[in-house]
Design an enzyme around this catalytic site. Structure first.
Site, mmCIF file in Angstrom:
data_model
loop_
_atom_site.group_PDB
_atom_site.id
_atom_site.type_symbol
_atom_site.label_atom_id
_atom_site.label_comp_id
_atom_site.label_asym_id
_atom_site.label_seq_id
_atom_site.Cartn_x
_atom_site.Cartn_y
_atom_site.Cartn_z
ATOM 1 N N ARG A 90 53.884 68.914 54.757
ATOM 2 C CA ARG A 90 55.257 68.439 54.691
ATOM 3 C C ARG A 90 55.519 67.146 55.159
ATOM 4 O O ARG A 90 56.097 66.133 54.593
ATOM 5 C CB ARG A 90 56.331 69.353 55.388
ATOM 6 C CG ARG A 90 57.918 68.942 55.194
ATOM 7 C CD ARG A 90 58.743 69.946 55.901
ATOM 8 N NE ARG A 90 60.182 69.977 55.739
ATOM 9 C CZ ARG A 90 60.997 69.220 56.715
ATOM 10 N NH1 ARG A 90 60.571 69.064 57.861
ATOM 11 N NH2 ARG A 90 62.186 69.090 56.586
ATOM 12 N N HIS A 150 57.018 63.888 53.175
ATOM 13 C CA HIS A 150 58.236 63.185 53.785
ATOM 14 C C HIS A 150 57.856 61.514 53.863
ATOM 15 O O HIS A 150 58.643 60.682 53.778
ATOM 16 C CB HIS A 150 58.838 63.706 54.892
ATOM 17 C CG HIS A 150 59.546 64.841 54.492
ATOM 18 N ND1 HIS A 150 60.610 65.123 55.498
ATOM 19 C CD2 HIS A 150 59.565 65.932 53.487
ATOM 20 C CE1 HIS A 150 61.425 66.059 54.803
ATOM 21 N NE2 HIS A 150 60.716 66.609 54.028
ATOM 22 N N ASN A 159 64.281 64.789 58.515
ATOM 23 C CA ASN A 159 63.346 64.906 59.454
ATOM 24 C C ASN A 159 63.679 65.251 60.766
ATOM 25 O O ASN A 159 62.958 65.728 61.703
ATOM 26 C CB ASN A 159 62.782 63.365 59.607
ATOM 27 C CG ASN A 159 61.888 63.103 58.258
ATOM 28 O OD1 ASN A 159 61.483 64.020 57.488
ATOM 29 N ND2 ASN A 159 61.945 61.889 58.061
ATOM 30 N N HIS A 191 55.737 75.817 50.541
ATOM 31 C CA HIS A 191 56.433 76.330 50.969
ATOM 32 C C HIS A 191 56.321 77.972 51.440
ATOM 33 O O HIS A 191 56.720 78.590 52.499
ATOM 34 C CB HIS A 191 57.916 76.480 50.403
ATOM 35 C CG HIS A 191 58.569 75.084 50.307
ATOM 36 N ND1 HIS A 191 59.872 75.101 49.593
ATOM 37 C CD2 HIS A 191 58.030 73.762 50.552
ATOM 38 C CE1 HIS A 191 60.038 73.689 49.892
ATOM 39 N NE2 HIS A 191 59.071 72.983 50.318
#
Length: 319
Positions: free
Chosen positions: A62, A66, A94, A193
């Site tokens: 992740r 990001h 975040n 996920h």
């Protein structure tokens, strides 16, 4: 008119040339001569971190995502707040959510011991995501290297460009397309996920008020996520095999057991239903597409050559 058309064509060609030249500088062998033990050193740090905290695998994947979605894959997400930098760490997507900064810092410290000033933090993030995937049974893939680190960050861009847990399918597809990623890329990347967890406040609306959710699944999730309070209580996105990289995420979606709205919209009568169905039946295709999508994502908005810098520590710009 012809002159303007010619100038426009020349400009587009120059953009294509510069982008192609930029991409050409990346190579999995980038550090073979300048720091031959870089990848093994990073891998050791990543394996150690995940062995201590299994959740860290999802967090590192992740973190790469990001990073790349804000200014490109330039390690801007690692920069701390200063008088001149608004840290992306405090952006809505975040804050109290993104993890793994310390793991990247540790890997950077170890690499600096053997090759000071050679390996970028941006490359370490990309390699860490690949190594995290492989460690928990996911695909491994060749990471192209040669990125340089940003000297800036943007909390404003992070707030504007990171996908949110409540978004529609159309909004998500549009976000990914703006980064050069297809709907198939998006669905494949979302498959990670299966390793993740979410905070209660991100799925409360879904488990109490949505109709396209399995009743038993919703009831189970309500036990740890009341209507009021416990906002930060964590729940795995995949109840079946939360610690393994597999295709259960897609099987869950087909049973209306997606925990986040932004997950379930991938299989809800829309254009990506067929992709979810395919991945639920064909784990090998999912793994292959995930690796390809990660490589493609790693090409977003790169700094190479003399652009940016090789930060000595990942949380701060070099003086």
């Amino acid at each position: 008119m012809a002159a303007k058309a010619g100038a426009a064509a020349s400009f587009m060609f120059m953009l294509f040339f510069l982008n192609t030249a930029c991409q050409a500088q990346l190579s999995p062998a980038f550090y073979d001569s300048s720091c031959p033990n870089a990848l093994s050193t990073i891998r050791a740090a990543i394996r150690s971190a995940i062995a201590s905290d299994r959740r860290m695998a999802a967090s590192l994947i992740r973190l790469h995502f990001h990073d790349c979605f804000v200014q490109g894959c330039d390690a801007s997400i690692l920069l701390d707040e200063t008088t001149s930098i608004q840290s992306e760490k405090t952006a809505l997507g975040n804050l109290n959510s993104a993890r793994g900064y310390n793991v990247i810092d540790k890997a950077k410290t170890e690499v600096e011991k053997i090759c000071p000033g050679v390996v970028s933090c941006a490359d370490i993030i990309a390699v860490a995501a690949r190594d995290a995937s492989a460690y928990v049974g996911g695909p491994s893939y060749a990471v192209k290297l040669g990125r340089r680190d940003s000297t800036t960050a943007s909390r404003t861009l992070a707030n504007a460009e990171l996908p949110a847990f409540f978004e529609s399918l159309e909004s998500l597809i549009s976000r990914f397309q703006k980064k050069g990623l297809t709907a198939r890329d998006m669905v494949a990347l979302s498959g990670s996920h299966t390793l993740g967890q979410a905070q209660c406040f991100t799925f409360r609306e879904r488990i109490y008020n949505h109709s396209n959710i399995d009743a038993g699944f919703a009831s189970t999730r309500r036990r740890r996520c009341p209507r009021v309070g416990s906002n930060s209580t964590l729940a795995p996105l995949d109840l079946v095999t939360p610690n393994s990289f597999d295709n259960n995420y897609f099987k869950n979606l087909m049973q209306n057991k997606g925990l986040l709205q932004s997950d379930q919209v991938l299989f809800n009568g829309g254009s990506t239903d067929s992709i979810v169905s395919e991945y639920s039946r064909n784990p090998a295709r999912f793994r292959s597409d995930f690796g390809s999508a990660m490589i493609k994502m790693g090409d977003i908005g790169l700094l190479t050559g003399s652009a940016g810098q090789i930060r000595r520590i990942c949380s701060a710009v070099n003086n």
